[in-house]
Scaffold this motif. Structure first.
Motif, PDB file in Angstrom:
ATOM      1  N   LEU A 159       0.864  -1.031   0.028  1.00 15.79           N
ATOM      2  CA  LEU A 159       0.068  -0.151  -0.107  1.00 15.79           C
ATOM      3  C   LEU A 159       0.831   1.305  -0.074  1.00 15.79           C
ATOM      4  O   LEU A 159       0.560   2.152  -0.499  1.00 15.79           O
ATOM      5  CB  LEU A 159      -0.899  -0.086   1.210  1.00 15.79           C
ATOM      6  CG  LEU A 159      -1.733   1.097   1.372  1.00 15.79           C
ATOM      7  CD1 LEU A 159      -2.715   1.220   0.261  1.00 15.79           C
ATOM      8  CD2 LEU A 159      -2.774   0.952   2.561  1.00 15.79           C
ATOM      9  N   GLY A 160       1.862   1.138   0.741  1.00 16.34           N
ATOM     10  CA  GLY A 160       2.864   2.261   0.866  1.00 16.34           C
ATOM     11  C   GLY A 160       3.552   2.677  -0.545  1.00 16.34           C
ATOM     12  O   GLY A 160       3.782   3.925  -1.031  1.00 16.34           O
ATOM     13  N   ALA A 161       3.898   1.483  -1.136  1.00 19.47           N
ATOM     14  CA  ALA A 161       4.495   1.919  -2.607  1.00 19.47           C
ATOM     15  C   ALA A 161       3.345   2.221  -3.523  1.00 19.47           C
ATOM     16  O   ALA A 161       3.775   3.121  -4.476  1.00 19.47           O
ATOM     17  CB  ALA A 161       4.987   0.398  -3.103  1.00 19.47           C
ATOM     18  N   LEU A 162       2.208   1.840  -3.611  1.00 16.97           N
ATOM     19  CA  LEU A 162       1.059   2.249  -4.580  1.00 16.97           C
ATOM     20  C   LEU A 162       0.861   3.685  -4.279  1.00 16.97           C
ATOM     21  O   LEU A 162       0.623   4.472  -5.061  1.00 16.97           O
ATOM     22  CB  LEU A 162      -0.153   1.388  -4.252  1.00 16.97           C
ATOM     23  CG  LEU A 162      -0.202   0.037  -4.626  1.00 16.97           C
ATOM     24  CD1 LEU A 162      -1.258  -0.855  -4.355  1.00 16.97           C
ATOM     25  CD2 LEU A 162       0.468  -0.265  -6.270  1.00 16.97           C
ATOM     26  N   LEU A 163       1.049   4.066  -2.875  1.00  9.66           N
ATOM     27  CA  LEU A 163       0.694   5.392  -2.652  1.00  9.66           C
ATOM     28  C   LEU A 163       1.705   6.245  -3.299  1.00  9.66           C
ATOM     29  O   LEU A 163       1.723   7.561  -3.625  1.00  9.66           O
ATOM     30  CB  LEU A 163       0.600   5.656  -1.219  1.00  9.66           C
ATOM     31  CG  LEU A 163      -0.896   5.239  -0.481  1.00  9.66           C
ATOM     32  CD1 LEU A 163      -0.826   5.225   0.784  1.00  9.66           C
ATOM     33  CD2 LEU A 163      -2.011   5.820  -1.326  1.00  9.66           C
ATOM     34  N   LEU A 223      12.531   2.132   0.013  1.00  4.05           N
ATOM     35  CA  LEU A 223      11.102   2.068  -0.252  1.00  4.05           C
ATOM     36  C   LEU A 223      10.540   3.386  -0.398  1.00  4.05           C
ATOM     37  O   LEU A 223       9.851   3.785  -1.222  1.00  4.05           O
ATOM     38  CB  LEU A 223      10.370   1.254   0.697  1.00  4.05           C
ATOM     39  CG  LEU A 223      10.776  -0.277   0.772  1.00  4.05           C
ATOM     40  CD1 LEU A 223      10.192  -0.940   1.740  1.00  4.05           C
ATOM     41  CD2 LEU A 223      10.533  -0.957  -0.911  1.00  4.05           C
ATOM     42  N   ALA A 224      10.930   4.370   0.371  1.00  2.00           N
ATOM     43  CA  ALA A 224      10.282   5.642   0.791  1.00  2.00           C
ATOM     44  C   ALA A 224      10.957   6.903  -0.292  1.00  2.00           C
ATOM     45  O   ALA A 224      10.366   7.732  -0.404  1.00  2.00           O
ATOM     46  CB  ALA A 224      10.306   6.223   2.103  1.00  2.00           C
ATOM     47  N   VAL A 225      12.093   6.517  -0.717  1.00  2.00           N
ATOM     48  CA  VAL A 225      12.997   7.669  -1.459  1.00  2.00           C
ATOM     49  C   VAL A 225      13.260   7.231  -2.741  1.00  2.00           C
ATOM     50  O   VAL A 225      12.944   7.842  -3.587  1.00  2.00           O
ATOM     51  CB  VAL A 225      14.091   7.899  -0.415  1.00  2.00           C
ATOM     52  CG1 VAL A 225      15.062   8.984  -1.050  1.00  2.00           C
ATOM     53  CG2 VAL A 225      13.904   8.550   0.804  1.00  2.00           C
ATOM     54  N   LEU A 244      -0.512  12.296  -0.126  1.00  3.44           N
ATOM     55  CA  LEU A 244      -0.171  10.894  -0.729  1.00  3.44           C
ATOM     56  C   LEU A 244       1.343  10.676   0.002  1.00  3.44           C
ATOM     57  O   LEU A 244       1.912   9.469   0.340  1.00  3.44           O
ATOM     58  CB  LEU A 244       0.065  10.902  -1.982  1.00  3.44           C
ATOM     59  CG  LEU A 244      -1.355  10.898  -2.776  1.00  3.44           C
ATOM     60  CD1 LEU A 244      -1.177  10.964  -4.149  1.00  3.44           C
ATOM     61  CD2 LEU A 244      -2.114   9.429  -2.408  1.00  3.44           C
ATOM     62  N   ASP A 245       2.049  11.532   0.078  1.00  6.60           N
ATOM     63  CA  ASP A 245       3.611  11.629   0.507  1.00  6.60           C
ATOM     64  C   ASP A 245       3.578  11.241   1.829  1.00  6.60           C
ATOM     65  O   ASP A 245       4.199  10.399   2.458  1.00  6.60           O
ATOM     66  CB  ASP A 245       4.266  12.796   0.381  1.00  6.60           C
ATOM     67  CG  ASP A 245       5.848  13.247   1.190  1.00  6.60           C
ATOM     68  OD1 ASP A 245       6.127  11.818   0.765  1.00  6.60           O
ATOM     69  OD2 ASP A 245       6.243  13.790   1.518  1.00  6.60           O
ATOM     70  N   TYR A 246       2.685  11.925   2.810  1.00  4.98           N
ATOM     71  CA  TYR A 246       2.693  11.541   4.300  1.00  4.98           C
ATOM     72  C   TYR A 246       2.091  10.252   4.346  1.00  4.98           C
ATOM     73  O   TYR A 246       2.859   9.621   5.209  1.00  4.98           O
ATOM     74  CB  TYR A 246       1.358  12.477   4.909  1.00  4.98           C
ATOM     75  CG  TYR A 246       1.221  12.074   6.327  1.00  4.98           C
ATOM     76  CD1 TYR A 246       1.860  12.624   7.315  1.00  4.98           C
ATOM     77  CD2 TYR A 246      -0.073  11.412   6.502  1.00  4.98           C
ATOM     78  CE1 TYR A 246       1.479  12.043   8.599  1.00  4.98           C
ATOM     79  CE2 TYR A 246      -0.616  10.939   7.957  1.00  4.98           C
ATOM     80  CZ  TYR A 246       0.350  11.186   8.819  1.00  4.98           C
ATOM     81  OH  TYR A 246       0.192  10.880  10.102  1.00  4.98           O
ATOM     82  N   TRP A 247       1.233   9.503   3.876  1.00  6.94           N
ATOM     83  CA  TRP A 247       0.696   8.177   4.163  1.00  6.94           C
ATOM     84  C   TRP A 247       1.608   7.309   3.435  1.00  6.94           C
ATOM     85  O   TRP A 247       1.900   6.009   4.124  1.00  6.94           O
ATOM     86  CB  TRP A 247      -0.644   7.947   3.438  1.00  6.94           C
ATOM     87  CG  TRP A 247      -1.897   8.567   4.441  1.00  6.94           C
ATOM     88  CD1 TRP A 247      -2.396   9.890   4.264  1.00  6.94           C
ATOM     89  CD2 TRP A 247      -2.055   8.291   5.738  1.00  6.94           C
ATOM     90  NE1 TRP A 247      -3.320  10.265   5.215  1.00  6.94           N
ATOM     91  CE2 TRP A 247      -3.111   9.181   6.022  1.00  6.94           C
ATOM     92  CE3 TRP A 247      -1.690   7.280   6.368  1.00  6.94           C
ATOM     93  CZ2 TRP A 247      -3.896   8.972   7.257  1.00  6.94           C
ATOM     94  CZ3 TRP A 247      -2.410   7.010   7.805  1.00  6.94           C
ATOM     95  CH2 TRP A 247      -3.454   7.904   8.090  1.00  6.94           C
ATOM     96  N   SER A 248       2.271   7.344   2.298  1.00  8.22           N
ATOM     97  CA  SER A 248       3.269   6.404   1.840  1.00  8.22           C
ATOM     98  C   SER A 248       4.495   6.358   2.920  1.00  8.22           C
ATOM     99  O   SER A 248       4.957   5.251   3.073  1.00  8.22           O
ATOM    100  CB  SER A 248       3.590   6.935   0.482  1.00  8.22           C
ATOM    101  OG  SER A 248       4.351   7.998   0.445  1.00  8.22           O
TER     102      SER A 248
END
Length: 588
Positions: free
Chosen positions: A21-25, A144-146, A82-86
């Motif tokens: 889900l984080g990747a999709l966001l 994953l996040a950056v 989207l950035d916050y939730w991902s």
């Protein structure tokens, strides 16, 4: 990095939903951010330009401007959400995964043999469990996040720019391959320096842990200066590696900024001419410039995160080294539970060495259930090693040890050790209450059972004088108690454990006469129906033995009752004649 991610992949599986889900966001955020420059183009081409054209048939400039501003706010707000939730989802998954890995590494270290721990430094292992796992986790979260979102952002912007004007795009990005090559080369150097830095950090932590743990020795022998000099040397090694990493890392931002400035100059030079010639609109040029500036932001972020990746890769390699170490003492296939053993023990042609001179040479000894046998002999004869074979603290090199007629390797290690209680020469206590230190013998014991064990072991004699009795906190390693008091706590543990096999490994050797007398009284309260091994030099602790085995040079040189051995010449008779200290061959 790929190897590190492969190492942590099993621990990520349980959080795959959160990671997905984080990747999709993050993907959705990339798509939304691609629209950020377009409200500016609308304002330039359809509001402020003298040659403006209507936007979808809307002639009123104020209406178009309002739509552009509203679109900008929606795009920025949605991207931020989207950035916050991902980021939150990916970071949460990374932190949970880090906690899981730390627990696995910690448990794995406890399964490794005493031989492994004897060859390692406690501070270095602690660093691997704590900061190394954290750095590896940082790397995975950053990946994953950056990295993933920024790579997608670069690819998406590149695609849009190609769609708008392929030739202009290739000119604008002509310098990018040189930047990628320079970053890659610097990353290789950074990874090497990070490996050296992590190793040096582990050595610094090990030196600090060792020195602080031996504070009494350091102060007694005035080793403060030498310890400081040694610590400073290790710190300098760590500092040099860290400074090298800092120098390499410092190159990244200037390289990206310089490349971005040169690319912007190229775009403005050629773009202005194309706007004048009417080949593209001013709004399109501004979109290009905006994309170009935004394009180098992810590249800059990727270059900065390479430091985290280099350190994380080096840290994950150190963690993997621990996880890849196979425990020497482990359960065999089809191992049985040791259910309330009777306690008979048999040593059959037992040989053992620590990788050098043999310690045990063909030991044969049968001990009946409920029998008490004393093991005496000079230092280095193999007494402590022999009893360590029973709970499988070490394993034989040849021969076997049988408990209740079964090889100890037939039992599950944990269940076998739960049937053995040990009182060691050096009783190490935890920083906890006296009651909790006694409860180590049987964690599920009630307060009443702990109090009974404390009373039988004579712990209550000194505990009653403490401010909080059994609830008094004990200093690290029991530093706030005397040697005799620590040994009484150890005996209380053994009483509480109520195991069918009891091992007393020189429990009084470091005590004075008064403390020894109190300890012998406490030992007399231990259950008498247990198979008991007493490793000792002094008569005071072996008087209750049914038989005595005298070891010398890794062999049993005498075996019999205390009365039989005292009646004939030999090492045991020397023990009685010389006031209680065993000699072998006339040597004390």
């Amino acid at each position: 990095m790929i190897e590190a991610l492969r190492t942590f992949r099993p621990y990520a599986a349980r959080y795959r939903g959160m990671l997905l889900l984080g990747a999709l966001l993050a993907v959705a955020e990339v798509i939304v951010r691609l629209a950020e420059p377009w409200p500016l183009r609308i304002v330039v081409d359809h509001v402020v330009s003298p040659d403006r054209t209507p936007l979808a048939g809307i002639e009123n400039r104020s209406t178009v401007l309002l739509l552009a501003v509203a679109l900008l706010l929606v795009v920025v707000g949605l991207a931020a959400s989207l950035d916050y939730w991902s980021s939150r989802l990916l970071s949460t998954a990374g932190l949970r995964m880090s906690a899981d890995v730390r627990g696995v590494v910690f448990s794995h270290l406890h399964r490794l043999s005493l031989g492994f721990h004897g060859s390692q430094r406690v501070g270095d292992l602690s660093t691997r469990v704590t900061s190394d796992v954290d750095r590896a986790q940082d790397m995975i979260v950053q990946a994953l996040a950056v990295i993933a979102p920024n790579v997608m952002l670069v690819v998406g912007m590149f695609g849009v720019m190609l769609f708008m004007d392929p030739a202009f795009t290739l000119v604008a990005l002509a310098l990018t391959p040189f930047l990628v090559f320079a970053v890659h080369r610097s990353t290789v150097q950074l990874k090497a320096s990070s490996r050296r830095a992590r190793k040096a950090d582990g050595q610094v932590a090990a030196a600090a842990t060792e020195s602080l743990g031996l504070m009494s020795i350091v102060q007694l022998f005035t080793l403060e200066r030498s310890q400081r000099a040694r610590f400073d040397e290790l710190t300098r090694t760590s500092l040099d590696a860290g400074l090298e990493s800092a120098r390499v890392q410092a190159r990244f931002s200037p390289m990206v900024d310089l490349t971005a400035a040169l690319s912007a100059a190229v775009v403005l030079w050629f773009g202005a001419g194309r706007v004048i010639d009417g080949d593209i609109t001013l709004g399109a040029l501004l979109v290009f410039v905006s994309y170009l500036g935004t394009l180098y932001k992810p590249l800059k972020a990727l270059s900065r995160v390479s430091t985290t990746f280099a350190k994380g890769t080096a840290a994950s390699e150190r963690v993997q080294e621990v996880l890849a170490t196979v425990p020497e003492i482990r359960d065999s296939t089809g191992a049985l539970d040791a259910r309330r053993l009777r306690g008979s023990v048999e040593f059959c042609d037992v040989h053992f060495d620590y990788g050098g001179e043999p310690v045990l040479r063909g030991i044969d000894l049968a001990v009946a259930a409920g029998e008490t046998i004393a093991l005496v002999g000079p230092t280095g004869a193999g007494k402590s090693t022999l009893v360590s074979l029973i709970p499988r603290l070490v394993d034989t090199r040849r021969g076997c040890v049988r408990v209740d007629a079964l090889d100890v390797r037939s039992y599950r290690v944990e269940s076998l050790r739960s049937e053995v209680a040990m009182v060691l020469q050096d009783c190490v206590l935890m920083r906890a209450t006296l009651a909790d230190n006694i409860r180590v013998g049987r964690p599920c014991a009630t307060d009443a059972e702990v109090a009974r064990a404390a009373r039988l072991a004579l712990v209550d004699e000194f505990a009653d004088r403490l401010p909080d009795g059994l609830d008094t906190m004990v200093g690290e390693r029991g530093a706030s108690l005397s040697g005799g008091q620590r040994q009484r706590v150890s005996i209380a543990r053994a009483i509480l454990r109520d195991a069918p096999i009891l091992i007393l490994d020189e429990p009084t050797s470091a005590l004075d006469g008064r403390s020894e007398a109190a300890l012998v009284e406490a030992l007399s309260n231990l259950p008498a129906d247990r198979t008991t091994f007493i490793v000792a030099h002094r008569l005071s602790t072996i008087r209750r033995a049914d038989r005595v085995a005298v070891l010398d040079g890794g062999r049993i040189v005498q075996l019999g009752t205390p009365q039989e051995l005292a009646a004939r010449p030999g090492p045991f008779r020397d023990l009685a004649d010389h006031g209680g200290t065993v000699t072998a061959g006339g040597r004390s």
